[in-house]
Design a protein around this motif. Structure first.
Motif, mmCIF file in Angstrom:
data_model
loop_
_atom_site.group_PDB
_atom_site.id
_atom_site.type_symbol
_atom_site.label_atom_id
_atom_site.label_comp_id
_atom_site.label_asym_id
_atom_site.label_seq_id
_atom_site.Cartn_x
_atom_site.Cartn_y
_atom_site.Cartn_z
ATOM 1 N N GLU A 100 -0.622 12.117 -52.595
ATOM 2 C CA GLU A 100 -0.277 11.704 -51.228
ATOM 3 C C GLU A 100 -0.443 12.854 -50.234
ATOM 4 O OE1 GLU A 100 1.783 10.942 -53.865
ATOM 5 O OE2 GLU A 100 1.248 8.821 -54.015
ATOM 6 N N ALA A 101 0.080 14.019 -50.579
ATOM 7 C CA ALA A 101 -0.018 15.180 -49.680
ATOM 8 C C ALA A 101 -1.471 15.624 -49.517
ATOM 9 C CB ALA A 101 0.835 16.337 -50.201
ATOM 10 N N ASN A 102 -2.217 15.650 -50.607
ATOM 11 C CA ASN A 102 -3.632 16.033 -50.540
ATOM 12 C C ASN A 102 -4.408 15.084 -49.635
ATOM 13 O OD1 ASN A 102 -3.296 18.141 -52.348
ATOM 14 N ND2 ASN A 102 -4.065 17.004 -54.108
ATOM 15 N N TRP A 103 -4.171 13.779 -49.819
ATOM 16 C CA TRP A 103 -4.923 12.797 -49.053
ATOM 17 C C TRP A 103 -4.572 12.883 -47.573
ATOM 18 C CZ3 TRP A 103 -9.284 10.820 -50.045
ATOM 19 C CH2 TRP A 103 -9.782 9.748 -49.303
ATOM 20 N N ALA A 104 -3.290 13.025 -47.261
ATOM 21 C CA ALA A 104 -2.870 13.157 -45.864
ATOM 22 C C ALA A 104 -3.508 14.391 -45.227
ATOM 23 C CB ALA A 104 -1.347 13.222 -45.770
ATOM 24 N N ASP A 105 -3.539 15.496 -45.965
ATOM 25 C CA ASP A 105 -4.161 16.721 -45.466
ATOM 26 C C ASP A 105 -5.660 16.511 -45.234
ATOM 27 O OD1 ASP A 105 -4.197 19.690 -44.944
ATOM 28 O OD2 ASP A 105 -5.524 19.612 -46.704
ATOM 29 N N TYR A 106 -6.315 15.843 -46.155
ATOM 30 C CA TYR A 106 -7.750 15.567 -46.022
ATOM 31 C C TYR A 106 -8.030 14.715 -44.780
ATOM 32 C CZ TYR A 106 -12.297 13.441 -46.909
ATOM 33 O OH TYR A 106 -13.586 12.994 -46.780
ATOM 34 N N LEU A 107 -7.254 13.654 -44.591
ATOM 35 C CA LEU A 107 -7.454 12.796 -43.428
ATOM 36 C C LEU A 107 -7.219 13.563 -42.128
ATOM 37 C CD1 LEU A 107 -5.831 9.458 -44.638
ATOM 38 C CD2 LEU A 107 -8.278 10.057 -44.577
ATOM 39 N N GLU A 111 -9.979 14.260 -39.146
ATOM 40 C CA GLU A 111 -9.715 13.943 -37.741
ATOM 41 C C GLU A 111 -9.941 15.158 -36.851
ATOM 42 O OE1 GLU A 111 -5.961 12.603 -34.999
ATOM 43 O OE2 GLU A 111 -6.111 11.726 -37.010
ATOM 44 N N GLU A 112 -9.444 16.307 -37.281
ATOM 45 C CA GLU A 112 -9.606 17.531 -36.500
ATOM 46 C C GLU A 112 -11.076 17.911 -36.338
ATOM 47 O OE1 GLU A 112 -7.182 20.358 -38.589
ATOM 48 O OE2 GLU A 112 -5.307 19.484 -37.838
ATOM 49 N N ALA A 113 -11.877 17.575 -37.352
ATOM 50 C CA ALA A 113 -13.307 17.904 -37.310
ATOM 51 C C ALA A 113 -14.124 16.818 -36.602
ATOM 52 C CB ALA A 113 -13.835 18.107 -38.730
ATOM 53 N N GLY A 114 -13.473 15.718 -36.238
ATOM 54 C CA GLY A 114 -14.206 14.614 -35.633
ATOM 55 C C GLY A 114 -15.151 13.960 -36.610
ATOM 56 N N ALA A 115 -14.795 14.009 -37.884
ATOM 57 C CA ALA A 115 -15.650 13.498 -38.953
ATOM 58 C C ALA A 115 -15.066 12.192 -39.509
ATOM 59 C CB ALA A 115 -15.790 14.540 -40.055
ATOM 60 N N SER A 116 -15.772 11.600 -40.438
ATOM 61 C CA SER A 116 -15.377 10.304 -40.969
ATOM 62 C C SER A 116 -15.591 10.224 -42.472
ATOM 63 C CB SER A 116 -16.198 9.209 -40.286
ATOM 64 O OG SER A 116 -15.965 7.950 -40.863
#
Length: 127
Positions: A100-107, A111-116
């Motif tokens: 959960e923590a890893n996935w939240a950090d990845y998302l 977002e910060e990178a403007g990526a998808s």
């Protein structure tokens, strides 16, 4: 303390999830996308803190093959051509415990990178 060793590993192709079953009856399913973006390879993690490469467009990545490496790891062969990371039992257990923590950090990093997570277009693979 060492991580437990799975008694069974199964790839659910349609769901694109790798299931790890343990002798105590517990089992966990990890998405292939999660495994790909958290690959332990130098290509993804770099050679030190701050050298990581954000993985983008991996939402629909799948596995071509899973091969054991000795008695300590799995080598995952992704259908985007990536296959250089060795997933030790310890690392897989860390991925399970911190999902959960890893996935939240990845998302958040996406977002910060403007990526998808979505692929940019049609991928053409060279044979």
């Amino acid at each position: 303390m060492s991580a437990p060793i799975p008694s069974n590993v199964h790839y659910h192709k349609q769901a694109r999830e790798l299931e790890l079953s343990y002798p105590n009856g517990e089992h966990y399913r990890l998405s292939v996308e999660y495994l790909r973006v958290f690959s332990p390879s130098a290509e993804v993690r770099g050679h030190g803190r701050g050298q990581e490469t954000l993985q983008v467009g991996k939402k629909f990545v799948g596995l071509k093959n899973v091969t054991p490496t000795g008695r300590y790891a799995l080598k995952l062969h992704f259908d985007d051509g990536h296959d250089s990371g060795l997933y030790s039992w310890d690392y897989l257990w860390w991925l399970i415990e911190n999902r959960e923590a890893n996935w939240a950090d990845y998302l958040q990093r996406l977002e910060e990178a403007g990526a998808s997570r979505e692929p940019l277009g049609i991928e053409i693979k060279q044979l």
